[in-house]
Write a protein that holds these residues in place. Structure first.
Motif, PDB file in Angstrom:
ATOM      1  N   ARG A   1       0.830  -1.204   0.000  1.00 60.16           N
ATOM      2  CA  ARG A   1       0.000   0.000   0.000  1.00 60.16           C
ATOM      3  C   ARG A   1       0.871   1.263   0.000  1.00 60.16           C
ATOM      4  N   ARG A   2       1.961   1.205   0.728  1.00 56.03           N
ATOM      5  CA  ARG A   2       2.858   2.370   0.806  1.00 56.03           C
ATOM      6  C   ARG A   2       3.469   2.663  -0.571  1.00 56.03           C
ATOM      7  N   GLN A   3       3.850   1.613  -1.272  1.00 57.16           N
ATOM      8  CA  GLN A   3       4.410   1.813  -2.617  1.00 57.16           C
ATOM      9  C   GLN A   3       3.330   2.261  -3.600  1.00 57.16           C
ATOM     10  N   ASP A   4       2.097   1.763  -3.425  1.00 59.83           N
ATOM     11  CA  ASP A   4       0.986   2.233  -4.260  1.00 59.83           C
ATOM     12  C   ASP A   4       0.808   3.744  -4.116  1.00 59.83           C
ATOM     13  N   GLU A   5       0.915   4.217  -2.903  1.00 61.82           N
ATOM     14  CA  GLU A   5       0.653   5.629  -2.617  1.00 61.82           C
ATOM     15  C   GLU A   5       1.692   6.551  -3.237  1.00 61.82           C
ATOM     16  N   VAL A   6       2.923   6.076  -3.418  1.00 56.78           N
ATOM     17  CA  VAL A   6       3.952   6.921  -4.031  1.00 56.78           C
ATOM     18  C   VAL A   6       4.119   6.632  -5.520  1.00 56.78           C
ATOM     19  N   GLY A   7       3.311   5.700  -6.045  1.00 56.90           N
ATOM     20  CA  GLY A   7       3.279   5.483  -7.487  1.00 56.90           C
ATOM     21  C   GLY A   7       4.300   4.512  -8.039  1.00 56.90           C
ATOM     22  N   THR A   8       4.878   3.645  -7.215  1.00 56.81           N
ATOM     23  CA  THR A   8       5.865   2.681  -7.695  1.00 56.81           C
ATOM     24  C   THR A   8       5.206   1.664  -8.622  1.00 56.81           C
ATOM     25  N   PRO A   9       5.627   1.559  -9.879  1.00 59.40           N
ATOM     26  CA  PRO A   9       4.937   0.667 -10.825  1.00 59.40           C
ATOM     27  C   PRO A   9       5.028  -0.814 -10.475  1.00 59.40           C
ATOM     28  N   PHE A  10       6.197  -1.253  -9.943  1.00 65.01           N
ATOM     29  CA  PHE A  10       6.382  -2.683  -9.706  1.00 65.01           C
ATOM     30  C   PHE A  10       7.061  -2.932  -8.364  1.00 65.01           C
ATOM     31  N   CYS A  11       6.556  -3.959  -7.658  1.00 63.79           N
ATOM     32  CA  CYS A  11       7.170  -4.414  -6.411  1.00 63.79           C
ATOM     33  C   CYS A  11       7.676  -5.841  -6.609  1.00 63.79           C
ATOM     34  N   ILE A  12       8.856  -6.106  -6.072  1.00 67.90           N
ATOM     35  CA  ILE A  12       9.450  -7.442  -6.142  1.00 67.90           C
ATOM     36  C   ILE A  12       9.536  -7.996  -4.726  1.00 67.90           C
ATOM     37  N   THR A  13       8.889  -9.116  -4.494  1.00 71.04           N
ATOM     38  CA  THR A  13       8.877  -9.726  -3.167  1.00 71.04           C
ATOM     39  C   THR A  13       9.773 -10.965  -3.148  1.00 71.04           C
TER      40      THR A  13
ATOM     41  N   LYS B   1      13.235 -17.936  -7.453  1.00 69.91           N
ATOM     42  CA  LYS B   1      12.238 -17.071  -8.086  1.00 69.91           C
ATOM     43  C   LYS B   1      11.732 -16.024  -7.091  1.00 69.91           C
ATOM     44  N   VAL B   2      11.250 -14.923  -7.624  1.00 71.71           N
ATOM     45  CA  VAL B   2      10.647 -13.869  -6.812  1.00 71.71           C
ATOM     46  C   VAL B   2       9.285 -13.535  -7.401  1.00 71.71           C
ATOM     47  N   THR B   3       8.488 -12.802  -6.634  1.00 73.67           N
ATOM     48  CA  THR B   3       7.162 -12.385  -7.097  1.00 73.67           C
ATOM     49  C   THR B   3       7.224 -10.932  -7.521  1.00 73.67           C
ATOM     50  N   ILE B   4       6.766 -10.659  -8.730  1.00 76.13           N
ATOM     51  CA  ILE B   4       6.695  -9.275  -9.210  1.00 76.13           C
ATOM     52  C   ILE B   4       5.225  -8.871  -9.279  1.00 76.13           C
ATOM     53  N   ARG B   5       4.924  -7.747  -8.665  1.00 76.19           N
ATOM     54  CA  ARG B   5       3.531  -7.277  -8.529  1.00 76.19           C
ATOM     55  C   ARG B   5       3.332  -5.994  -9.313  1.00 76.19           C
ATOM     56  N   ASP B   6       2.268  -5.952 -10.090  1.00 74.11           N
ATOM     57  CA  ASP B   6       1.917  -4.775 -10.876  1.00 74.11           C
ATOM     58  C   ASP B   6       1.086  -3.819 -10.030  1.00 74.11           C
ATOM     59  N   ARG B   7       1.459  -2.562  -9.997  1.00 71.35           N
ATOM     60  CA  ARG B   7       0.763  -1.556  -9.180  1.00 71.35           C
ATOM     61  C   ARG B   7      -0.699  -1.386  -9.570  1.00 71.35           C
ATOM     62  N   ASP B   8      -0.985  -1.295 -10.845  1.00 68.75           N
ATOM     63  CA  ASP B   8      -2.330  -0.954 -11.292  1.00 68.75           C
ATOM     64  C   ASP B   8      -3.296  -2.131 -11.243  1.00 68.75           C
TER      65      ASP B   8
END
Length: 282
Positions: A222-234, A244-251
């Motif tokens: 949620r914090r990255q959504d609020e600042v507009g980060t397009p992709f998160c890698i977990t 492997k890692v998980t890549i998440r799309d913001r939109d």
């Protein structure tokens, strides 16, 4: 670009109306007789620039200045306006200044400022087309358009919660990628930091990568959504075994498992697959 000042207005609407503001402008010299064509080209290209950076067509419009509101130096001026929450407001102006600038400088300095055109074998006083962009106002338009509040599933996927997300064009996003270890665990940290360094040092992110391991993974999303980060890698505990890692799309909030050795290419592809900035056709 630089500072501009007003002393006759009442400030209002946050940064849209201020007494001191930033502008970007240039003087584009053209041949007399070609000024109207180049003026129209700059209007079209400037409007496309805003569209390419994410402002929707239905919230942009052109407004031509009426004869009685033209500046004394202007043959024609067109504003690009954006529909803010309170209504339409100017974010850019493109003026056909004819040869006013060089004529005025020439008369004041006593210097001849004509250009010798070999094709016509004549000395010519160039005309000027001047595109001007309000930095503060443009930023305000991008932020206003990108800000979204929407219902989104919680981490358990059983309920929904209100999500605030800044759907900035990736070119404008201050952080391109965030690397998030599933938890602040000493067994995850080495791999997570190696992934962070790999992405940060790659050309695809331009170093605009953030590492965040505080609070729950849901709060960090949620914090990255609020600042507009397009992709998160977990990076999670499975990553230690399967690489492997998980890549998440913001939109879309869609999540995909990606091999770490393919990660840089995948991030680069996803960033390049986003709506791209069209090179100016000037």
């Amino acid at each position: 670009s630089g500072k501009a000042f007003r002393n006759e207005i009442t400030t209002r609407n946050f940064i849209f109306r201020t007494r001191e503001f930033e502008i970007m402008e240039l003087e584009f010299f053209v041949m007399p007789g070609e000024d109207e064509m180049w003026h129209q080209r700059w209007i079209e290209e400037s409007k496309c620039w805003y569209g390419d950076l994410g402002l929707p067509e239905n919230r942009l419009r052109l407004r031509n200045h009426e004869t009685d509101e033209l500046a004394h130096y202007s043959k024609a001026t067109t504003d690009i306006e954006y529909q803010f929450p309170w209504g339409w407001g100017e974010i850019s102006g493109i003026a056909n200044r004819t040869d006013y600038d060089l004529q005025a400088h020439s008369e004041a300095s006593g210097k001849q400022l004509t250009y010798f055109d070999q094709a016509s074998n004549k000395h010519i006083m160039p005309y000027v087309v001047e595109p001007t962009f309000g930095v503060d106002r443009s930023v305000f338009a991008f932020l206003s358009d990108a800000y979204v509040e929407e219902d989104a599933p919680t981490a358990s996927s059983r309920d929904v919660e209100r999500r605030v997300v800044l759907k900035l064009h990736p070119t404008l996003a201050p952080i391109k990628v965030a690397v998030l270890p599933l938890s602040r665990n000493e067994t995850l940290a080495p791999l997570a930091k190696r992934v962070f360094d790999t992405v940060r040092n790659s050309q695809v992110s331009n170093g605009m990568v953030q590492y965040d391991d505080t609070q729950s993974i849901g709060r960090r999303y949620r914090r990255q959504d609020e600042v507009g980060t397009p992709f998160c890698i977990t990076v999670d505990f499975e990553s230690l075994d399967d690489g492997k890692v998980t890549i998440r799309d913001r939109d879309t909030m869609a999540q995909d498992r990606i091999s770490i050795d393919r990660l840089v290419n995948e991030v680069g592809k996803r960033l390049s697959d986003s709506p791209t900035i069209r090179p100016p056709q000037i």
